[in-house]
Design a protein around this motif. Structure first.
Motif: not given
Length: 89
Positions: A1-17, A43-46, A65-70
């Motif tokens: 079984m081959r492991a599926r490779r995930s593509s790396i994307s660039t994300e820009f996010e701005l949150k204001l409240a 580095t983000l892991v989603s 579920i997104r992990r960013q650092g801890s």
């Protein structure tokens, strides 16, 4: 079984409240700010989840579920928020 490779994307996010009565002021302040050429990288892991029968997908929902650092952040997104009333799903 081959492991599926995930593509790396660039994300820009701005949150204001801000309270609704302050939105015009926030807009003016942001437009008056000088632009800056700065870059922050992290580095983000989603991981996306659904039921075996893809119930979330059928309802045009996504659960991530997104992990960013801890830190972990759970996000539910809906394609058409107007489908749901103010009492929730």
């Amino acid at each position: 079984m081959r492991a599926r490779r995930s593509s790396i994307s660039t994300e820009f996010e701005l949150k204001l409240a801000a309270p609704p009565e302050e939105l015009e002021k926030v807009k003016r302040v942001l437009l008056a700010m000088p632009t800056a050429k700065s870059e922050a990288r992290s580095t983000l892991v989603s991981t996306y989840y659904d039921t075996p029968g893809l119930a979330l997908h059928r309802e045009r929902l996504s659960l991530r579920i997104r992990r960013q650092g801890s830190e972990f952040v759970q996000t539910v997104k809906v394609e058409d928020p107007a489908r749901f009333d103010n009492d929730g799903v």
